[in-house]
Each structure stands twice: as structure tokens, then as C-alpha cells.
Enzyme design. Structure first.
Site, short mmCIF file in Angstrom:
data_model
loop_
_atom_site.label_atom_id
_atom_site.label_comp_id
_atom_site.label_asym_id
_atom_site.label_seq_id
_atom_site.Cartn_x
_atom_site.Cartn_y
_atom_site.Cartn_z
N ASP A 57 34.74 41.13 41.58
CA ASP A 57 34.22 40.05 40.82
C ASP A 57 34.82 38.91 41.47
O ASP A 57 35.22 39.04 42.90
CB ASP A 57 34.83 40.16 39.44
CG ASP A 57 33.71 39.30 38.57
OD1 ASP A 57 33.52 38.27 38.55
OD2 ASP A 57 33.26 40.08 37.56
N HIS A 91 34.82 33.75 36.06
CA HIS A 91 34.15 34.91 35.71
C HIS A 91 35.08 36.31 35.81
O HIS A 91 35.52 37.17 34.86
CB HIS A 91 33.05 35.03 36.25
CG HIS A 91 32.06 36.37 35.87
ND1 HIS A 91 32.23 37.50 36.06
CD2 HIS A 91 31.28 36.40 34.85
CE1 HIS A 91 31.32 38.47 35.72
NE2 HIS A 91 30.63 37.56 34.80
N SER A 265 28.01 41.56 31.31
CA SER A 265 29.22 41.70 32.17
C SER A 265 30.30 41.83 31.32
O SER A 265 31.09 42.58 31.54
CB SER A 265 29.36 40.17 32.96
OG SER A 265 28.59 40.00 33.88
#
Length: 388
Positions: A57, A91, A265
């Protein structure tokens, strides 16, 4: 071939920016998620100790209280060099805490709070990219950032890889890296994608396939709401194996604080945490067996048993541990304290050894012998009658 930034951004979820933490403690906000996955029951057996989950990520902020001392930073996967000073991303930090948040100071607690994180950054851009048409298969000898990340994870002790990322179209080097990691016993989990509301999905009744979720052997995860129904944005196609909460899921903010998230996600990160629980309890289980355990224990199963919207249903962590125990031939230890045997007796049945059943062999052999004696006796009687 897709660029690294585009590959990461394709299904990065958009965080809503809501906090709500001042009014309601984050642990109270996330209780519905823990209940939906039946995590607290699973914690009576394991909290993920001994398992490392690689988070492919953006970078992870190891300074947030929930992740302090729990994160190992790998190199920048976009460059193929040994650069480790990638700045933390919003994120990646959110996903890592959903998996392994310690809950320190009444903070957010992850699904596998005793597991560790291996951060494998692929981008610093956390903005989602939507509406990209499917790309052709990139048959190239060049190794993609995701392929590098998968091989690095497999070679550096990760038992689970969480991929809340995606792009359209398979890549040869990634297919090969997926096979390599699976061969090393690494469980691969990926977001199915957030294309459920695209014009293509509405016209065709199915969504574009997103990769790595679409590669064989990867556990594709769809998103559900608080009622266990498929989230409207969640991609629906045959890459979906199981589902998990993906609407209004509390996550840790980079730096400090909390906010709510939406997207497959978050669902993929949650399932990566459940996979970590299974691998902690049954480290010898193969990736396909872990996937089987997740599917077998799922709740809210579609009427047909499976569909391409929520797969086999919403994962139940405790039931997945019981199913994994049955596959491993060991007692699970997960027992419902209410005594109602929500997950069975807590003792997994030992699988029968393959091959013939001895009792049936004796019965068959005995029956054959009796029939043979009867037949021979009948012949003797007939011969005697003819002679007389």
C-alpha cells in the site's frame, strides 16, 4: 504495463473525513465491525501472535500509538532499490491498523492485535483513480512493483499479504509472483474493487475484474454494510470469494485521530486480519486451506450458496478457526460460553483416513464368501439330482 502510481491508486478507498471520535470513543464506533466478524470469540483462542502481515500500500505511520513497535519498513517497491525512507501514507496507515492495531490507550484495535506489520510501500499518492478502462495483459519481462512486493514479502517472513490496491488487466510478472508467494505458503488477500456503480457495471450486470484480486489463488474480498448486504459500490464478479464490512468502518488517521472509511480496501484489510488469526493458530495450513476455512465459516450465505456480490458470505472469524481446525485435524478450542454451540461443540471432528473402510471390507468379503458357498452348494445339489 501500468505505472506504479496508477496500479496502487486504482481501488484505494476514499476516506470520508468524518471523525466522531470526540463524541463517541473509537472502540465503541468499531464494535459493530468486531461483532460482524465475530472477532472477540476468536480472540479466546488467538490474537495473531507470531504472524507478520505484509501491507502492500502506501507507507505506514509507525508513530501512531496503535502501531508503535509493531511495524517493519521494507524498501520502496516502485524503485526496486533499498530505499526505506518512504513517507507514511494515509491509506496504508489506516489499513495496517485495521489488521494489527494494538488498542493501546483505548485506541482502535485490529483484527489480529498481536500480529506484526511489514510495510511495503508502492506509492505516496492516496487519491483514488476511477473510470480507467481495462488494460491488456502486459506480457513483459519487466517486474512490476506489485510483483517485487510479493516476492519480497514471501522471502522476508510474511505469512499473509494484504493488498487494498488494484489495477485493470493482469500482468505476467505479477501472475508469476503470485504463484511464487502461494508456493511459499503465503496467504494473499486483495480488495475486489469499488466499481459496482460504474456505467459498465450497470449496463453489463457485472464489474471489471481488478487485479491482484483476479489472480487465481488470491482471496478477493467484497464490501458489505452494517446489515451484511453488499455495498452498492462493491465490485461484483467471480473474483469475490468472501466479504467483510466496508461502509462506515473506523480507521486510524496518519499522525493521530480517527475517521470513517468506505471501500473494499477496508474489507480486504479486515479479512487479512482474520487470515492472520488462522495462520497464528494453524501455521502449517496451505493458502488454499485458509481460503476454504474463511469460506466455510462465512455467515449470511447467499441462497444459492455463492454469488458474485458477497461470495460465500461475511467471514466469521471464530467459525473460520473451527473450519481451519477441522482441515488441520486438530481441536479448535473455540467454544461459545453461552453453551448454545453457535460454532458447534468446539471440538473439530478428525477427518477419516482416505482409503477403504475396514468394516465395509469385512461385510463385503463376508457377503461374497456366503454367496460363493451358496452357489457351490446349489451346483452340488443339482448334480446329485441328475445322477439319481
Amino acid at each position: 504495463m501500468l505505472t506504479a502510481a496508477r496500479a496502487v491508486a486504482a481501488v484505494l478507498l476514499a476516506l470520508t473525513g468524518q471523525t466522531g471520535a470526540a463524541a463517541v470513543p473509537v472502540r465503541d464506533q468499531q464494535q459493530w465491525v468486531l461483532d460482524a466478524l465475530n472477532v472477540e470469540q476468536a480472540w479466546t483462542v488467538t490474537k495473531g501472535a507470531g504472524v507478520t502481515v505484509a501491507v502492500v500500500d502506501s507507507g505506514v505511520d509507525d508513530g501512531v500509538k496503535e502501531l508503535k513497535g509493531r511495524v517493519t519498513k521494507g524498501p520502496d517497491m516502485t524503485s526496486g532499490t533499498a530505499v526505506h525512507d518512504v513517507p507514511p501514507g494515509r491509506h496504508g496507515t489506516a489499513m495496517a491498523a485495521l489488521i494489527a492495531g494494538s488498542g493501546t490507550g483505548d485506541g482502535l484495535i485490529g483484527i489480529a492485535p498481536e500480529s506484526r506489520i511489514l510495510s511495503l510501500p508502492m506509492a505516496t499518492d492516496d487519491e483514488p483513480v476511477i473510470g480507467i478502462p481495462p488494460a491488456p495483459d502486459a506480457e513483459t519481462a519487466a517486474e512490476s512493483p506489485l510483483a517485487r512486493a510479493l516476492r519480497y514479502a514471501a522471502n522476508h517472513g510474511a505469512q499473509v499479504v494484504s493488498m487494498s490496491i488494484g489495477s485493470y488487466g493482469p500482468v505476467k510478472s505479477e501472475r508469476e509472483a503470485v504463484s511464487y508467494a502461494l508456493g511459499k505458503g503465503v496467504v494473499l488477500v486483495a480488495a475486489a474493487g469499488n466499481d459496482g456503480l460504474t456505467q459498465y457495471a450497470q449496463d453489463k450486470g457485472t464489474s471489471y475484474w481488478s487485479f491482484p484480486a483476479g489472480y487465481p489463488g488470491v482471496i478477493g474480498v467484497a464490501a458489505t454494510d452494517k446489515q451484511g448486504r453488499r455495498a452498492s459500490f462493491s465490485s461484483d464478479n467471480l473474483s469475490v470469494l468472501v466479504s467483510a464490512p466496508g461502509v462506515g468502518v473506523p480507521v486510524v488517521k496518519r499522525g493521530s485521530g480517527y475517521e470513517l472509511s468506505e471501500g473494499t480496501s477496508s474489507a480486504a484489510a479486515l479479512i487479512s486480519g482474520v487470515a492472520a488469526l488462522v495462520k497464528s493458530r494453524h501455521p502449517a495450513l496451505r493458502p488454499d486451506q485458509v481460503a476454504q476455512a474463511l469460506a466455510a465459516g462465512a455467515r449470511g450465505r447467499p441462497a444459492a450458496g455463492y454469488d458474485d456480490q458477497i461470495g460465500f458470505g461475511v467471514v466469521d472469524a471464530a467459525a473460520a478457526l473451527n473450519a481451519a481446525a477441522a482441515l488441520a485435524g486438530r481441536p479448535s478450542g473455540v467454544v461459545d460460553p453461552s453453551g448454545k454451540e453457535h460454532f458447534g461443540s468446539g471440538e473439530a471432528p478428525v477427518p477419516q483416513r482416505p482409503g477403504p473402510d475396514p468394516l465395509r471390507l469385512w461385510l463385503y468379503g463376508g457377503g461374497t464368501l456366503v454367496a460363493l458357498i451358496t452357489f457351490c452348494g446349489a451346483i452340488v445339489v443339482l448334480n446329485q439330482r441328475r445322477e439319481s
